[in-house]
Motif scaffolding. Structure first.
Motif, PDB file in Angstrom:
ATOM      1  N   UNK A  77       0.812  -1.218   0.000  1.00 37.96           N
ATOM      2  CA  UNK A  77       0.000   0.000   0.000  1.00 37.96           C
ATOM      3  C   UNK A  77       0.844   1.266   0.000  1.00 37.96           C
ATOM      4  N   UNK A  78       2.038   1.206   0.601  1.00 42.22           N
ATOM      5  CA  UNK A  78       2.840   2.425   0.744  1.00 42.22           C
ATOM      6  C   UNK A  78       4.049   2.450  -0.188  1.00 42.22           C
ATOM      7  N   UNK A  79       4.041   1.595  -1.200  1.00 40.36           N
ATOM      8  CA  UNK A  79       5.095   1.679  -2.209  1.00 40.36           C
ATOM      9  C   UNK A  79       4.850   2.892  -3.109  1.00 40.36           C
ATOM     10  N   UNK A  80       5.917   3.545  -3.604  1.00 38.70           N
ATOM     11  CA  UNK A  80       5.739   4.726  -4.470  1.00 38.70           C
ATOM     12  C   UNK A  80       4.907   4.380  -5.699  1.00 38.70           C
ATOM     13  N   UNK A  81       4.039   5.316  -6.095  1.00 38.16           N
ATOM     14  CA  UNK A  81       3.159   5.105  -7.230  1.00 38.16           C
ATOM     15  C   UNK A  81       3.718   5.694  -8.520  1.00 38.16           C
ATOM     16  N   UNK A  91       0.488   9.677  -3.258  1.00 38.91           N
ATOM     17  CA  UNK A  91       1.451   9.153  -2.286  1.00 38.91           C
ATOM     18  C   UNK A  91       1.463   9.995  -1.014  1.00 38.91           C
ATOM     19  N   UNK A  92       1.519  11.309  -1.180  1.00 36.35           N
ATOM     20  CA  UNK A  92       1.544  12.196  -0.012  1.00 36.35           C
ATOM     21  C   UNK A  92       0.252  12.096   0.789  1.00 36.35           C
ATOM     22  N   UNK A  93      -0.867  11.975   0.077  1.00 32.13           N
ATOM     23  CA  UNK A  93      -2.146  11.839   0.766  1.00 32.13           C
ATOM     24  C   UNK A  93      -2.203  10.551   1.582  1.00 32.13           C
ATOM     25  N   UNK A  94      -1.791   9.428   0.946  1.00 34.23           N
ATOM     26  CA  UNK A  94      -1.797   8.150   1.653  1.00 34.23           C
ATOM     27  C   UNK A  94      -0.823   8.157   2.824  1.00 34.23           C
ATOM     28  N   UNK A  95       0.327   8.782   2.644  1.00 34.96           N
ATOM     29  CA  UNK A  95       1.305   8.864   3.733  1.00 34.96           C
ATOM     30  C   UNK A  95       0.744   9.662   4.910  1.00 34.96           C
ATOM     31  N   UNK A  96       0.032  10.754   4.600  1.00 28.94           N
ATOM     32  CA  UNK A  96      -0.584  11.553   5.661  1.00 28.94           C
ATOM     33  C   UNK A  96      -1.656  10.763   6.399  1.00 28.94           C
ATOM     34  N   UNK A  97      -2.526  10.090   5.617  1.00 26.81           N
ATOM     35  CA  UNK A  97      -3.560   9.260   6.242  1.00 26.81           C
ATOM     36  C   UNK A  97      -2.940   8.129   7.070  1.00 26.81           C
ATOM     37  N   UNK A  98      -1.901   7.490   6.515  1.00 27.26           N
ATOM     38  CA  UNK A  98      -1.251   6.384   7.220  1.00 27.26           C
ATOM     39  C   UNK A  98      -0.626   6.837   8.522  1.00 27.26           C
ATOM     40  N   UNK A  99       0.041   7.985   8.497  1.00 26.35           N
ATOM     41  CA  UNK A  99       0.666   8.500   9.716  1.00 26.35           C
ATOM     42  C   UNK A  99      -0.395   8.828  10.774  1.00 26.35           C
ATOM     43  N   UNK A 100      -1.484   9.445  10.318  1.00 32.56           N
ATOM     44  CA  UNK A 100      -2.568   9.771  11.256  1.00 32.56           C
ATOM     45  C   UNK A 100      -3.183   8.493  11.823  1.00 32.56           C
ATOM     46  N   UNK A 101      -3.363   7.484  10.976  1.00 29.86           N
ATOM     47  CA  UNK A 101      -3.938   6.208  11.418  1.00 29.86           C
ATOM     48  C   UNK A 101      -3.016   5.507  12.411  1.00 29.86           C
TER      49      UNK A 101
END
Length: 339
Positions: A77-81, A91-101
């Protein structure tokens, strides 16, 4: 590819409309352009559009692959797109959501750990006054002392259930698999609960060979036996009844069966007996019933790798079977800890 075509569908429709407007414009202005020239222009424009779409798809290919099948992409899920603007933004959006989660999970884990620590300390603190009350009651001989001892036993079992329930969420940190003698485990559990057997007028019949051993956790097995035996005694239909514990080997499985001669379980309740807090029609007649005993037995069995089965005849009794994967010869000295 399907998702990419769906995304580009508005562009393709606008292109088709544009290709129709150009010949229409020539016709309205009276310019007699040959049809072959207009067709050549449309083909050239279409080729440019195709190159653009192919280039755009290649730049966003990894993004569309993951969007097409999200379940298959969970492990990556967090591999570069990709390095295109849109994949980088995703990528930045998913990283932000992942960090918050992850922050939320960490906070929740800390709250759960704090709660479990509090519950464990509280249970251990309550055991001290219970022990003092029990020792004091031992010095008395009247009927009131028997009632006190009965309530102390009930409190002690309740505290033990709270303690083991709180440990289920951290089960992997609190078990050790060793060879355990089934007869010894059942005999010790019956001895620990002898007051309950005497008070209810129920006898225990243990039919387990000394040589029969299984791989399990001794502490969690004892807790499961307490829940099963307590239910068997409490739901026995009056004094003079017998609770039978028998074990036998079937292929690679060892089956421990605890059978009572009690009130049984209503047929419509059989499928729900392992649900938490479910007491059933007969269980509601007894104040001791919490609906958690068999649920905890079922959960512990799942985590250790055992199975539990239950059968019952209404008004005739209930049989609970713990099924262990394999037996162990009496001379086996293998110990597996920290699994």
């Amino acid at each position: 590819m399907k998702l990419f075509l769906k995304v580009q569908l508005p562009l393709l429709l606008f292109y088709a409309v544009q290709m129709l407007l150009v010949p229409l414009l020539y016709w309205l202005t009276g310019e007699g352009r040959p049809f072959s020239i207009m067709l050549y222009g449309a083909a050239l424009s279409g080729a440019v559009l195709a190159v653009y779409l192919g280039f755009r798809y290649l730049r966003h290919r990894r993004l569309y692959i993951k969007l097409n099948d999200p379940e298959a992409s969970l492990n990556s899920a967090f591999e570069p797109l990709g390095d295109a603007p849109l994949p980088e933004a995703v990528d930045k959006l998913l990283e932000t959501y992942g960090r918050h989660y992850r922050d939320q999970l960490g906070e929740e884990a800390r709250r759960v750990d704090s709660h479990i620590t509090f519950m464990n300390r509280w249970v251990h603190q309550m055991k001290t006054p219970l022990s003092i009350i029990q020792l004091t009651a031992e010095e008395l001989d009247d009927a009131a002392a028997d009632s006190i001892r009965e309530e102390v036993d009930r409190l002690r079992k309740g505290l033990e259930m709270v303690l083991y329930t709180s440990r289920l969420d951290r089960f992997e940190d609190d078990f050790s698999i060793v060879p355990v003698s089934l007869r010894k485990a059942v005999s010790e559990t019956v001895a620990e609960n002898r007051r309950l057997f005497i008070r209810r007028g129920v006898q225990a019949d243990i039919r387990i060979g000394e040589e029969l051993k299984v791989y399990t956790d001794a502490k969690w097995l004892r807790f499961m036996l307490v829940q099963i035996l307590t239910n068997a005694v409490n739901y026995s239909a009056g004094s003079g009844k017998t609770v039978t514990a028998a074990a036998f080997q079937r292929g690679r499985e060892v089956i421990l069966e605890i059978r009572d001669e009690g009130i049984g379980i209503a047929p419509e309740d059989l499928k729900r007996v392992f649900n938490p807090y479910f007491t059933g029609e007969r269980g509601r007649e007894y104040r001791e019933s919490t609906g958690m005993g068999l649920y905890l037995v079922h959960e512990i069995c799942k985590r250790i790798g055992h199975r539990v089965e239950l059968s019952s005849q209404h008004g005739e009794g209930t049989a609970v079977r713990l099924i262990f994967d394999s037996g162990i010869p009496a001379d086996t000295n293998i110990t597996l800890t920290g699994l």
